[in-house]
Design a protein around this motif. Structure first.
Motif, PDB file in Angstrom:
ATOM      1  N   ARG A 149      39.563  47.034  70.668  1.00 24.23           N
ATOM      2  CA  ARG A 149      39.829  45.739  71.317  1.00 24.23           C
ATOM      3  C   ARG A 149      38.780  44.716  70.881  1.00 24.23           C
ATOM      4  O   ARG A 149      39.106  43.553  70.627  1.00 24.23           O
ATOM      5  CB  ARG A 149      39.862  45.895  72.826  1.00 24.23           C
ATOM      6  CG  ARG A 149      41.083  46.677  73.327  1.00 24.23           C
ATOM      7  CD  ARG A 149      41.052  46.914  74.830  1.00 24.23           C
ATOM      8  NE  ARG A 149      40.774  45.744  75.640  1.00 24.23           N
ATOM      9  CZ  ARG A 149      41.668  44.818  76.018  1.00 24.23           C
ATOM     10  NH1 ARG A 149      42.925  44.942  75.658  1.00 24.23           N
ATOM     11  NH2 ARG A 149      41.305  43.792  76.748  1.00 24.23           N
ATOM     12  N   GLU A 150      37.530  45.132  70.764  1.00 24.45           N
ATOM     13  CA  GLU A 150      36.458  44.235  70.319  1.00 24.45           C
ATOM     14  C   GLU A 150      36.690  43.798  68.869  1.00 24.45           C
ATOM     15  O   GLU A 150      36.465  42.636  68.517  1.00 24.45           O
ATOM     16  CB  GLU A 150      35.107  44.916  70.452  1.00 24.45           C
ATOM     17  CG  GLU A 150      34.693  45.181  71.886  1.00 24.45           C
ATOM     18  CD  GLU A 150      33.442  46.037  71.985  1.00 24.45           C
ATOM     19  OE1 GLU A 150      32.712  46.197  70.974  1.00 24.45           O
ATOM     20  OE2 GLU A 150      33.198  46.569  73.086  1.00 24.45           O
ATOM     21  N   GLU A 168      39.572  43.557  67.369  1.00 30.20           N
ATOM     22  CA  GLU A 168      40.697  42.624  67.376  1.00 30.20           C
ATOM     23  C   GLU A 168      40.248  41.224  67.795  1.00 30.20           C
ATOM     24  O   GLU A 168      40.639  40.223  67.182  1.00 30.20           O
ATOM     25  CB  GLU A 168      41.801  43.135  68.301  1.00 30.20           C
ATOM     26  CG  GLU A 168      43.027  42.261  68.352  1.00 30.20           C
ATOM     27  CD  GLU A 168      43.757  42.220  67.029  1.00 30.20           C
ATOM     28  OE1 GLU A 168      44.471  41.230  66.791  1.00 30.20           O
ATOM     29  OE2 GLU A 168      43.632  43.167  66.232  1.00 30.20           O
ATOM     30  N   THR A 169      39.451  41.151  68.842  1.00 29.59           N
ATOM     31  CA  THR A 169      38.971  39.857  69.317  1.00 29.59           C
ATOM     32  C   THR A 169      38.118  39.172  68.257  1.00 29.59           C
ATOM     33  O   THR A 169      38.283  37.980  67.971  1.00 29.59           O
ATOM     34  CB  THR A 169      38.179  40.029  70.629  1.00 29.59           C
ATOM     35  OG1 THR A 169      39.063  40.602  71.609  1.00 29.59           O
ATOM     36  CG2 THR A 169      37.639  38.706  71.133  1.00 29.59           C
ATOM     37  N   GLU A 190      45.722  29.576  69.734  1.00 31.09           N
ATOM     38  CA  GLU A 190      46.513  30.497  70.546  1.00 31.09           C
ATOM     39  C   GLU A 190      46.478  31.913  69.979  1.00 31.09           C
ATOM     40  O   GLU A 190      46.450  32.893  70.734  1.00 31.09           O
ATOM     41  CB  GLU A 190      47.967  30.014  70.684  1.00 31.09           C
ATOM     42  CG  GLU A 190      48.114  28.707  71.426  1.00 31.09           C
ATOM     43  CD  GLU A 190      48.001  27.479  70.510  1.00 31.09           C
ATOM     44  OE1 GLU A 190      47.494  27.602  69.369  1.00 31.09           O
ATOM     45  OE2 GLU A 190      48.422  26.401  70.947  1.00 31.09           O
ATOM     46  N   ASP A 237      43.077  33.423  70.674  1.00 30.88           N
ATOM     47  CA  ASP A 237      42.913  33.780  72.083  1.00 30.88           C
ATOM     48  C   ASP A 237      43.899  34.843  72.565  1.00 30.88           C
ATOM     49  O   ASP A 237      43.869  35.225  73.734  1.00 30.88           O
ATOM     50  CB  ASP A 237      43.059  32.526  72.959  1.00 30.88           C
ATOM     51  CG  ASP A 237      41.963  31.512  72.691  1.00 30.88           C
ATOM     52  OD1 ASP A 237      40.868  31.920  72.242  1.00 30.88           O
ATOM     53  OD2 ASP A 237      42.205  30.309  72.911  1.00 30.88           O
ATOM     54  N   ASP A 238      44.769  35.312  71.672  1.00 28.22           N
ATOM     55  CA  ASP A 238      45.757  36.323  72.053  1.00 28.22           C
ATOM     56  C   ASP A 238      45.042  37.600  72.502  1.00 28.22           C
ATOM     57  O   ASP A 238      44.074  38.050  71.876  1.00 28.22           O
ATOM     58  CB  ASP A 238      46.686  36.615  70.871  1.00 28.22           C
ATOM     59  CG  ASP A 238      47.925  37.376  71.272  1.00 28.22           C
ATOM     60  OD1 ASP A 238      48.441  37.168  72.382  1.00 28.22           O
ATOM     61  OD2 ASP A 238      48.397  38.194  70.450  1.00 28.22           O
ATOM     62  N   GLU A 239      45.517  38.159  73.578  1.00 24.19           N
ATOM     63  CA  GLU A 239      44.919  39.374  74.136  1.00 24.19           C
ATOM     64  C   GLU A 239      45.164  40.561  73.202  1.00 24.19           C
ATOM     65  O   GLU A 239      46.278  40.785  72.741  1.00 24.19           O
ATOM     66  CB  GLU A 239      45.538  39.646  75.511  1.00 24.19           C
ATOM     67  CG  GLU A 239      44.871  40.736  76.285  1.00 24.19           C
ATOM     68  CD  GLU A 239      43.467  40.398  76.755  1.00 24.19           C
ATOM     69  OE1 GLU A 239      42.713  41.349  77.007  1.00 24.19           O
ATOM     70  OE2 GLU A 239      43.117  39.212  76.858  1.00 24.19           O
ATOM     71  N   PRO A 240      44.126  41.336  72.889  1.00 30.52           N
ATOM     72  CA  PRO A 240      44.327  42.523  72.044  1.00 30.52           C
ATOM     73  C   PRO A 240      45.146  43.581  72.781  1.00 30.52           C
ATOM     74  O   PRO A 240      45.310  43.499  74.002  1.00 30.52           O
ATOM     75  CB  PRO A 240      42.901  43.017  71.771  1.00 30.52           C
ATOM     76  CG  PRO A 240      42.040  42.378  72.778  1.00 30.52           C
ATOM     77  CD  PRO A 240      42.739  41.149  73.284  1.00 30.52           C
ATOM     78  N   THR A 295      46.169  46.710  74.881  1.00 32.24           N
ATOM     79  CA  THR A 295      45.443  47.370  75.970  1.00 32.24           C
ATOM     80  C   THR A 295      44.989  48.755  75.521  1.00 32.24           C
ATOM     81  O   THR A 295      45.493  49.307  74.539  1.00 32.24           O
ATOM     82  CB  THR A 295      46.335  47.523  77.209  1.00 32.24           C
ATOM     83  OG1 THR A 295      47.396  48.440  76.889  1.00 32.24           O
ATOM     84  CG2 THR A 295      46.909  46.187  77.677  1.00 32.24           C
ATOM     85  N   THR A 296      44.068  49.305  76.271  1.00 31.11           N
ATOM     86  CA  THR A 296      43.601  50.660  75.979  1.00 31.11           C
ATOM     87  C   THR A 296      44.761  51.645  76.047  1.00 31.11           C
ATOM     88  O   THR A 296      44.867  52.550  75.211  1.00 31.11           O
ATOM     89  CB  THR A 296      42.482  51.057  76.960  1.00 31.11           C
ATOM     90  OG1 THR A 296      41.429  50.095  76.843  1.00 31.11           O
ATOM     91  CG2 THR A 296      41.936  52.433  76.656  1.00 31.11           C
ATOM     92  N   ARG A 330      56.738  35.044  72.298  1.00 29.26           N
ATOM     93  CA  ARG A 330      55.299  34.941  72.553  1.00 29.26           C
ATOM     94  C   ARG A 330      54.691  33.694  71.921  1.00 29.26           C
ATOM     95  O   ARG A 330      53.494  33.451  72.044  1.00 29.26           O
ATOM     96  CB  ARG A 330      54.572  36.178  72.012  1.00 29.26           C
ATOM     97  CG  ARG A 330      54.861  37.432  72.805  1.00 29.26           C
ATOM     98  CD  ARG A 330      54.170  38.684  72.281  1.00 29.26           C
ATOM     99  NE  ARG A 330      52.850  38.473  71.721  1.00 29.26           N
ATOM    100  CZ  ARG A 330      52.394  39.088  70.623  1.00 29.26           C
ATOM    101  NH1 ARG A 330      53.165  39.938  69.976  1.00 29.26           N
ATOM    102  NH2 ARG A 330      51.190  38.859  70.177  1.00 29.26           N
TER     103      ARG A 330
END
Length: 161
Positions: free
Chosen positions: A3-4, A6-7, A20, A23-26, A28-29, A142
């Motif tokens: 996740r880190e 990806e961000t 956008e 800022d897209d959310e990676p 989830t676990t 999306r």
């Protein structure tokens, strides 16, 4: 850590005005774990044996499909993304899958132009399978189609489609 990655990798989109996307959310676990459990996640590690890049793939209408490939910017331009993609191409070939697909932004240098250099070609809309259309529809919902986007495919076997 994925996740880190990806961000951090997404931050490059901010530099070209695609806030956008940055800022897209990676994933989830739990989503990442599902890919791992199914054997459809690959990770590149750095010198300290810590993840620095990853690729997630699915099966879509008889082809492998790259859902996500990201490399931490501190490790970019070292061939890690290419190596991850080649692993998936080999994975697809080993399973007798005829190709690998992905979706990509056309005007982002590390997207469609990069994938073309790796042997992917743009699929015309009339050649999209139902599964690829569903992916594009979900991406459009999306807001990803706010920028020019394409579906691409690389042939990896000589099997009939």
């Amino acid at each position: 850590m994925l996740r880190e990655i990806e961000t951090a990798a997404g931050a490059a989109f901010r530099e070209i005005g695609m806030h956008e996307i940055a800022d897209d959310e990676p994933p989830t676990t739990a989503e990442l774990a599902a890919f791992q459990t199914d054997g459809r996640a690959w990770v590149a590690v750095g010198a300290t044996d810590r993840p620095v890049g990853y690729l997630l793939a699915s099966l879509v209408d008889g082809d492998a499909h790259i859902d996500q490939v990201s490399v931490h910017p501190d490790h970019a331009r070292q061939g890690l993304g290419r190596a991850l993609i080649e692993v998936v191409v080999g994975w697809a070939r080993g399973r007798g899958l005829p190709g690998v697909t992905l979706t990509s932004f056309t005007r982002v240098p590390w997207n469609a132009p990069y994938y073309e250099r790796l042997g992917f070609h743009v699929l015309p809309d009339e050649q999209l399978t139902s599964g690829l259309r569903a992916i594009r529809d979900e991406e459009s919902a999306r807001g990803l189609d706010s920028w020019p986007r394409v579906t691409m495919r690389r042939v990896v076997t000589d099997l009939p489609r």
